[in-house]
Design a protein around this motif. Sequence first.
Motif, PDB file in Angstrom:
ATOM      1  N   GLN A   1       0.827  -1.208   0.000  1.00  0.00           N
ATOM      2  CA  GLN A   1       0.000   0.000   0.000  1.00  0.00           C
ATOM      3  C   GLN A   1       0.861   1.258   0.000  1.00  0.00           C
ATOM      4  N   PHE A   2       2.093   1.156   0.479  1.00  0.00           N
ATOM      5  CA  PHE A   2       2.997   2.309   0.455  1.00  0.00           C
ATOM      6  C   PHE A   2       3.846   2.311  -0.814  1.00  0.00           C
ATOM      7  N   ASP A   3       4.267   1.120  -1.282  1.00  0.00           N
ATOM      8  CA  ASP A   3       4.989   1.041  -2.555  1.00  0.00           C
ATOM      9  C   ASP A   3       4.154   1.603  -3.691  1.00  0.00           C
ATOM     10  N   GLN A   4       2.865   1.287  -3.679  1.00  0.00           N
ATOM     11  CA  GLN A   4       1.970   1.705  -4.756  1.00  0.00           C
ATOM     12  C   GLN A   4       1.307   3.047  -4.477  1.00  0.00           C
ATOM     13  N   GLY A   5       1.439   3.556  -3.266  1.00  0.00           N
ATOM     14  CA  GLY A   5       0.712   4.756  -2.870  1.00  0.00           C
ATOM     15  C   GLY A   5       1.227   6.028  -3.511  1.00  0.00           C
ATOM     16  N   VAL A   6       0.298   6.882  -3.886  1.00  0.00           N
ATOM     17  CA  VAL A   6       0.606   8.200  -4.424  1.00  0.00           C
ATOM     18  C   VAL A   6       0.439   9.239  -3.322  1.00  0.00           C
ATOM     19  N   LEU A   7      -0.694   9.185  -2.636  1.00  0.00           N
ATOM     20  CA  LEU A   7      -0.990  10.061  -1.514  1.00  0.00           C
ATOM     21  C   LEU A   7      -1.993   9.327  -0.636  1.00  0.00           C
ATOM     22  N   ALA A   8      -1.778   9.380   0.646  1.00  0.00           N
ATOM     23  CA  ALA A   8      -2.731   8.787   1.587  1.00  0.00           C
ATOM     24  C   ALA A   8      -2.882   9.723   2.775  1.00  0.00           C
ATOM     25  N   VAL A   9      -4.074   9.734   3.328  1.00  0.00           N
ATOM     26  CA  VAL A   9      -4.311  10.479   4.566  1.00  0.00           C
ATOM     27  C   VAL A   9      -4.509   9.444   5.660  1.00  0.00           C
ATOM     28  N   ALA A  10      -3.616   9.454   6.627  1.00  0.00           N
ATOM     29  CA  ALA A  10      -3.783   8.594   7.797  1.00  0.00           C
ATOM     30  C   ALA A  10      -4.728   9.333   8.741  1.00  0.00           C
ATOM     31  N   VAL A  11      -5.862   8.706   9.027  1.00  0.00           N
ATOM     32  CA  VAL A  11      -6.809   9.280   9.986  1.00  0.00           C
ATOM     33  C   VAL A  11      -6.460   8.669  11.333  1.00  0.00           C
ATOM     34  N   ILE A  12      -6.096   9.521  12.259  1.00  0.00           N
ATOM     35  CA  ILE A  12      -5.598   9.085  13.564  1.00  0.00           C
ATOM     36  C   ILE A  12      -6.654   9.349  14.623  1.00  0.00           C
ATOM     37  N   GLU A  13      -7.032   8.275  15.319  1.00  0.00           N
ATOM     38  CA  GLU A  13      -7.935   8.441  16.458  1.00  0.00           C
ATOM     39  C   GLU A  13      -7.116   8.924  17.642  1.00  0.00           C
ATOM     40  N   VAL A  14      -7.590   9.998  18.265  1.00  0.00           N
ATOM     41  CA  VAL A  14      -6.913  10.587  19.426  1.00  0.00           C
ATOM     42  C   VAL A  14      -7.920  10.580  20.568  1.00  0.00           C
ATOM     43  N   GLN A  15      -7.860   9.569  21.401  1.00  0.00           N
ATOM     44  CA  GLN A  15      -8.803   9.479  22.528  1.00  0.00           C
ATOM     45  C   GLN A  15      -8.584  10.647  23.491  1.00  0.00           C
ATOM     46  N   LYS A  16      -9.686  11.297  23.863  1.00  0.00           N
ATOM     47  CA  LYS A  16      -9.633  12.434  24.785  1.00  0.00           C
ATOM     48  C   LYS A  16     -10.392  12.074  26.058  1.00  0.00           C
ATOM     49  N   ASP A  17      -9.855  12.461  27.190  1.00  0.00           N
ATOM     50  CA  ASP A  17     -10.564  12.257  28.452  1.00  0.00           C
ATOM     51  C   ASP A  17     -11.799  13.143  28.457  1.00  0.00           C
ATOM     52  N   SER A  18     -12.938  12.541  28.757  1.00  0.00           N
ATOM     53  CA  SER A  18     -14.174  13.308  28.802  1.00  0.00           C
ATOM     54  C   SER A  18     -15.140  12.654  29.780  1.00  0.00           C
ATOM     55  N   PRO A  19     -15.716  13.435  30.700  1.00  0.00           N
ATOM     56  CA  PRO A  19     -16.710  12.862  31.610  1.00  0.00           C
ATOM     57  C   PRO A  19     -18.051  12.595  30.914  1.00  0.00           C
ATOM     58  N   LYS A  20     -18.258  13.187  29.734  1.00  0.00           N
ATOM     59  CA  LYS A  20     -19.541  13.063  29.054  1.00  0.00           C
ATOM     60  C   LYS A  20     -19.503  12.162  27.815  1.00  0.00           C
ATOM     61  N   ILE A  21     -18.379  12.118  27.111  1.00  0.00           N
ATOM     62  CA  ILE A  21     -18.312  11.418  25.827  1.00  0.00           C
ATOM     63  C   ILE A  21     -17.481  10.147  25.998  1.00  0.00           C
TER      64      ILE A  21
END
Length: 192
Positions: A89-109
């Motif tokens: 996927q990187f050898d053949q890749g032209v452009l990719a967007v890595a979507v990164i999950e960033v867990q946030k501390d939240s009392p509600k979510i």
Amino acid sequence: MPPRNDAALDFLLNRRSRPAKTLTAPGPSRAELLPILTAAARSPDHGKLEPWRFIVLEQGAMPRLAELAERRGRDLAKSDEDVVKGRAQFDQGVLAVAVIEVQKDSPKIPALEQTYSTGAVCLALLNAALASGWGANWLTGWVAHDPVFCTEGLGLVEHERVAGFIHIATETSAPPDRPRPDLDAITRWVSE
């Protein structure tokens, strides 16, 4: 009845990902990518936490990531097939967007809702790329879940993980449509 957006509905009813191996240069420029990223960032986000971020992997980064994927695959004793697939996927890749999950501390979510939001961002990014005329595909694979690859290759920290690599470039061929879910089999109507 509220006003309809028939063009948007038609797009959604007929959208298809494009196999990453059929994508070729050119990919979108930074200026062309910005509205796509903007559309993705409008995804549902309970509590306005922004539990995700983007890493744009331009073509110059692809050889380094391909080499790292191969090294990690060998270190993890992956099969030759898995190593080749992880690297490809990187050898053949032209452009990719890595979507990164960033867990946030939240009392509600809850953390799970943050994961759902990140998945929504991946789909919105994929659809925005397709709607912009590009070919696009959402990939993960074992490299997305390897902590060493994620740390060394992408600079992720402990509370971050890859939700997907959205590959975006020029499509060379459109695949035939595949069978879609049987709505009767997956839908239950509740009226009382």
